[in-house]
Design a protein around this motif. Structure first.
Motif, short mmCIF file in Angstrom:
data_model
loop_
_atom_site.label_atom_id
_atom_site.label_comp_id
_atom_site.label_asym_id
_atom_site.label_seq_id
_atom_site.Cartn_x
_atom_site.Cartn_y
_atom_site.Cartn_z
N PRO A 5 57.34 42.16 -10.20
CA PRO A 5 58.05 41.09 -9.70
C PRO A 5 57.25 39.94 -10.03
O PRO A 5 56.12 39.89 -9.46
N SER A 6 58.45 38.90 -9.77
CA SER A 6 57.60 37.22 -9.59
C SER A 6 57.39 36.64 -8.46
O SER A 6 57.52 35.79 -8.63
N LEU A 7 57.85 37.02 -7.38
CA LEU A 7 58.30 36.81 -5.94
C LEU A 7 57.22 37.58 -4.92
O LEU A 7 57.13 38.75 -6.03
N ASP A 8 56.52 37.37 -3.99
CA ASP A 8 55.67 38.41 -3.60
C ASP A 8 56.68 37.90 -1.89
O ASP A 8 57.26 36.87 -1.62
N ASP A 9 57.42 39.56 -1.91
CA ASP A 9 57.88 39.19 -0.77
C ASP A 9 58.29 39.30 0.48
O ASP A 9 58.31 40.04 1.64
N GLY A 10 56.87 40.30 0.84
CA GLY A 10 55.85 40.14 2.38
C GLY A 10 56.69 42.12 2.21
O GLY A 10 56.34 42.75 3.32
N CYS A 11 56.53 42.88 1.52
CA CYS A 11 57.46 43.90 1.37
C CYS A 11 58.92 43.77 2.32
O CYS A 11 59.42 45.12 2.52
N ARG A 12 59.61 42.80 2.46
CA ARG A 12 60.84 42.50 3.57
C ARG A 12 61.71 42.86 2.07
O ARG A 12 61.99 41.70 1.32
N ARG A 13 61.87 43.90 1.20
CA ARG A 13 62.35 44.78 0.59
C ARG A 13 64.00 44.94 0.72
O ARG A 13 64.22 46.54 1.05
N ARG A 14 64.86 44.54 0.22
CA ARG A 14 66.52 45.21 0.51
C ARG A 14 66.63 46.30 -0.34
O ARG A 14 66.59 46.42 -1.10
N ALA A 15 67.00 47.97 0.02
CA ALA A 15 67.60 48.55 -0.74
C ALA A 15 68.78 48.11 -1.18
O ALA A 15 69.83 48.21 -0.76
N GLU A 16 69.20 47.61 -2.61
CA GLU A 16 70.25 47.84 -2.84
C GLU A 16 70.91 48.93 -3.77
O GLU A 16 71.71 49.14 -3.91
N GLU A 17 70.15 49.62 -4.18
CA GLU A 17 70.64 50.89 -4.35
C GLU A 17 69.71 52.12 -3.63
O GLU A 17 68.57 51.47 -3.13
N PRO A 18 69.49 53.87 -4.27
CA PRO A 18 68.79 54.44 -3.35
C PRO A 18 67.47 54.45 -3.99
O PRO A 18 67.20 54.51 -4.89
N THR A 19 66.51 53.82 -3.04
CA THR A 19 65.31 53.40 -3.67
C THR A 19 64.14 53.91 -2.89
O THR A 19 64.11 54.67 -0.78
N LEU A 20 63.03 54.39 -3.08
CA LEU A 20 61.36 55.65 -3.10
C LEU A 20 60.79 54.46 -3.12
O LEU A 20 60.58 53.87 -3.99
N PHE A 21 60.15 54.05 -2.10
CA PHE A 21 59.37 52.73 -1.66
C PHE A 21 57.57 53.52 -1.38
O PHE A 21 57.71 54.19 -0.44
N TYR A 22 57.24 54.10 -2.66
CA TYR A 22 55.80 54.09 -2.35
C TYR A 22 54.54 53.36 -2.18
O TYR A 22 54.27 52.08 -2.59
N MET A 23 54.47 53.30 -1.23
CA MET A 23 53.73 52.86 -0.31
C MET A 23 52.21 52.71 0.32
O MET A 23 51.72 53.24 1.33
N PRO A 24 51.04 53.32 -0.03
CA PRO A 24 49.74 54.00 -0.39
C PRO A 24 48.90 53.42 0.85
O PRO A 24 48.54 52.07 0.77
N HIS A 25 49.04 54.05 1.99
CA HIS A 25 47.56 53.38 2.67
C HIS A 25 48.13 51.99 3.03
O HIS A 25 47.38 51.43 3.51
#
Length: 327
Positions: A203-223
């Motif tokens: 992505p071209s934007l930094d959302d600070g991980c405030r990301r809304r799932a518009e569809e079922p989403t697996l968020f892998y956020m390692p450590h």
């Protein structure tokens, strides 16, 4: 070249993550409206370089000094609280130099890591058809995989293993049409081009991980830090139906809750959504049955990592769960 590291989230700042995947802030000036975005499908390294070069109007700002008391290095503490952007801010790679040979080497190293993880005991355990994980992923049917906070996978073997796991999860456990993206503010132009070659958009934007799932989403956020998981949950906390779209693979929420009970001043206490979610999340830890390989890099990459599914009923009052947790 030295760069300014700041801790105050203001316009013109963006996040930077160390090679271990932790967020801090660094000054940046963007001189044009161009941004770097890559397609979801894999492409050759040369094609990825061509895409990156076409969007390469990026600027690196030299350090002018820092405020007294500010740490000049990106934070490396796994739970150190860091300020996050309140609204998405423009982002471009921290290192704009683009060397096709480096891209090719990095893609080859990523493929080697993918082969290594695919042959591991850890990954073989994830593929068990009768596992509760396969059942829950089947019910969720993620349409997207987002890899957040992976760090510099060119410089870090641990980050490459985490990227490899993400690539394999998308290939083997998600629906065939599922898309994938990755983001870390420390990514270089070379890493963005390599990500494109591996089929990940950036992505071209930094959302600070405030990301809304518009569809079922697996968020892998390692450590990542507790504050980043909290930002993600807060963006999806308005209803049980919305939260059910989210699956988080990352640090154990149960462990964060134990830390908060033992130490009221630890960073986890400032993550109310994480602490509330721990009470109803279905957590399944990687490595509970000794399936981590006897390898230091694997231990660093995947220790204390858990799956979190939010299988809650529609009548759950999510706002009330936060209020209860703050008493």
């Amino acid at each position: 070249m030295l760069f300014q590291i700041c801790r105050v989230p203001t316009i013109g700042k963006r996040q930077v993550v160390s090679s271990r995947g932790h967020f801090s802030y660094q000054t940046q000036r963007q001189t044009s409206g161009s941004s770097f975005r890559v397609p979801n499908q894999p492409m050759s390294a040369a094609a990825a370089v061509a895409v990156a070069t076409a969007a390469s109007d990026w600027t690196i700002v030299r350090r002018r000094g820092r405020l007294r008391g500010d740490d000049p290095r990106p934070t490396s503490q796994p739970d150190a609280p860091t300020p996050l952007p309140v609204i998405p801010i423009p982002w471009s790679p921290s290192d704009s130099s683009l060397d096709p040979a480096r891209v090719s080497r990095l893609v080859a190293r990523a493929h080697a890591a993918i082969s290594r993880v695919a042959a591991s005991r850890l990954y073989r355990s994830l593929l068990l058809q009768a596992s509760s994980l396969r059942r829950r992923l089947g019910l969720l049917a993620p349409a997207r995989l987002s890899l957040l906070g992976v760090g510099s996978f060119e410089s870090s073997p641990v980050a490459r293993l985490q990227l490899a796991l993400a690539a394999l999860l998308r290939r083997d456990l998600l629906p065939e049409a599922a898309s994938a993206d990755l983001f870390d503010p420390v990514l270089s132009a070379v890493e963005c081009a390599a990500a494109a070659a591996l089929g990940f958009s950036v992505p071209s934007l930094d959302d600070g991980c405030r990301r809304r799932a518009e569809e079922p989403t697996l968020f892998y956020m390692p450590h990542c830090e507790a504050s980043l998981y909290d930002a993600l949950l807060a963006a999806n906390w308005d209803s049980p139906a919305q939260l059910r779209r989210v699956c988080v693979l990352g640090n154990s929420f149960r462990r964060y809750a134990l830390q908060a009970e033992e130490n009221r001043s630890c960073p986890a206490t400032k993550a109310p959504h994480v602490l509330a979610a721990e009470r109803f999340a279905r957590e399944e830890r990687i490595g509970d049955t000794g399936d981590l390989d006897d390898d230091d890099w694997f231990a660093h990459a995947f220790n204390e990592t858990s799956w979190h599914f939010f299988e809650l009923h529609d009548d759950v009052d999510l706002a009330a769960t936060i209020a209860v947790g703050r008493r």
